[in-house]
Scaffold this active site. Sequence first.
Site, PDB file in Angstrom:
ATOM      1  N   CYS A   2       0.884  -1.162   0.000  1.00 43.83           N
ATOM      2  CA  CYS A   2       0.000   0.000   0.000  1.00 43.83           C
ATOM      3  C   CYS A   2       0.920   1.210   0.000  1.00 43.83           C
ATOM      4  O   CYS A   2       1.501   1.546   1.038  1.00 43.83           O
ATOM      5  CB  CYS A   2      -0.908   0.000   1.227  1.00 43.83           C
ATOM      6  N   CYS A  46      -0.595   4.357   2.195  1.00 47.44           N
ATOM      7  CA  CYS A  46      -0.661   4.269   3.670  1.00 47.44           C
ATOM      8  C   CYS A  46      -0.158   2.892   4.076  1.00 47.44           C
ATOM      9  O   CYS A  46       1.035   2.623   3.911  1.00 47.44           O
ATOM     10  CB  CYS A  46      -2.041   4.619   4.212  1.00 47.44           C
ATOM     11  N   SER A  47      -1.009   2.037   4.613  1.00 51.63           N
ATOM     12  CA  SER A  47      -0.522   0.723   5.034  1.00 51.63           C
ATOM     13  C   SER A  47      -1.660  -0.290   5.032  1.00 51.63           C
ATOM     14  O   SER A  47      -1.748  -1.140   5.914  1.00 51.63           O
ATOM     15  CB  SER A  47       0.095   0.809   6.434  1.00 51.63           C
TER      16      SER A  47
END
Lengths: 217, 223
Positions: A118, A121-122
């Site tokens: 990603c 972000c995560s």
Amino acid sequence: MTGLIATVGLMPHDHSEHPHALLPPDPALRVKALETILTGKGLITPGALDEIIDTYQNRIGPQNGADVVARAWSDADFRLALLKDATPVVADLGYYGRQGEHMVVVENTPEQHNMVVCTLCSCYPWPLLGIPPGWYKSDAYRARAVREPRKVLADFGVTLPRGTAVRVWDSTAEVRYLVLPMRPEGSEGLGREDLARLVTRDSMIGTGLALAPGGGA
Amino acid sequence: MTRVHDMGGRFGDGPVVPEPQGMAEFKADWHKGALALTVAAGGLGKWNIDIGRHARESLSVKDYTAFSYYEKWIAALADLLVETGVVSAGELASGQAIGRSDQEPVTGERIARSIAQGGPATRDSDIAPAFVVGDTVRTRRPAANRLIEGGHTRLPQYAAGAQGRILLQHGAHVLPDSNAHRLGDAAEPLYTVVFKASELWAAPEHRGDEVTLDLWQSYLEPA
């Protein structure tokens, strides 16, 4: 205050001081202050915080994803259903919830290796893998995985054959991806629980391969 | 045009450092608190996931760069709590609650339910799919929110203006560009689009390599 509430989030506010600057700089003290305020106001109970920590520290982790992979390796119908529409299939096993509402499972083959990132972000499939490891959230992984996946794989000690193409999945929406790693040679005849032990977290993100029976990748 | 979080393809970040397999470990006790507070405060219902992401992205470049992962979370949480009026600036500065809230508290039972139920992003939409699997499309350029200048978007800059192929259709999903700014769900068809690495990078590692992104219909045009 209601006027403020109505407009919050409408416009970016790049020119005003950020409220977080009111907190002490030390992160542990920042967390303590917010916890004191929110529990003191009666907005959050300590039990809520304990529940969240217990969930992601002890209960939801990559053993869930490993169970799914082991089933896919053992059961052809399950594998087909999983690859066709993963969300209801994993939900039937109890692997559903926050950050796993829309699951897609992508299968590694000798021709194609899949890897998930990603960059913005995560995003990560929490119900199947738990919370992400530090490296998954790192700037280095987010920046490099899309541009030089093979060099990133080398950081994990993985070298793919030249004939294997890499497809990197950048999770930019609420769809979450799980890699179905290739079943290792020598695992014929193993039961589901033994197979699950060969499935590492990283192999389901695509930065690793499933372990060979008896040790080694 | 973009913000500091949009780092896909960037040079200069050094090696990726693997960690032991199994459950991801919390490296400090306060990391647990940062995660728990962020998830629990989300349960207050004062913001949605896109507002939360945008709050982290809107940290100053200096803070975003200097802060560790959970420091970003905690800073964005503090910003959101004050901006939504849940916590006052005075409370934040003193580290103490001033008065109690009459809102229903987020309890362990409530949060367990919300973790288990999740929050699907799919919605009914009047916007018909414009593409089918196999169609060739081009992403819009520049990669920017078209509703709010400097606003939240999920088209990374490395994929702006790139030609790709529709690989998967996901139905209609909430549009972050709208939802992050309280402008409504604005759900529209979402696709996974596959791009050749050579379409995105000057020196792709391998000519067969590809990158996929999940992109909303308004990010795409026919090519």
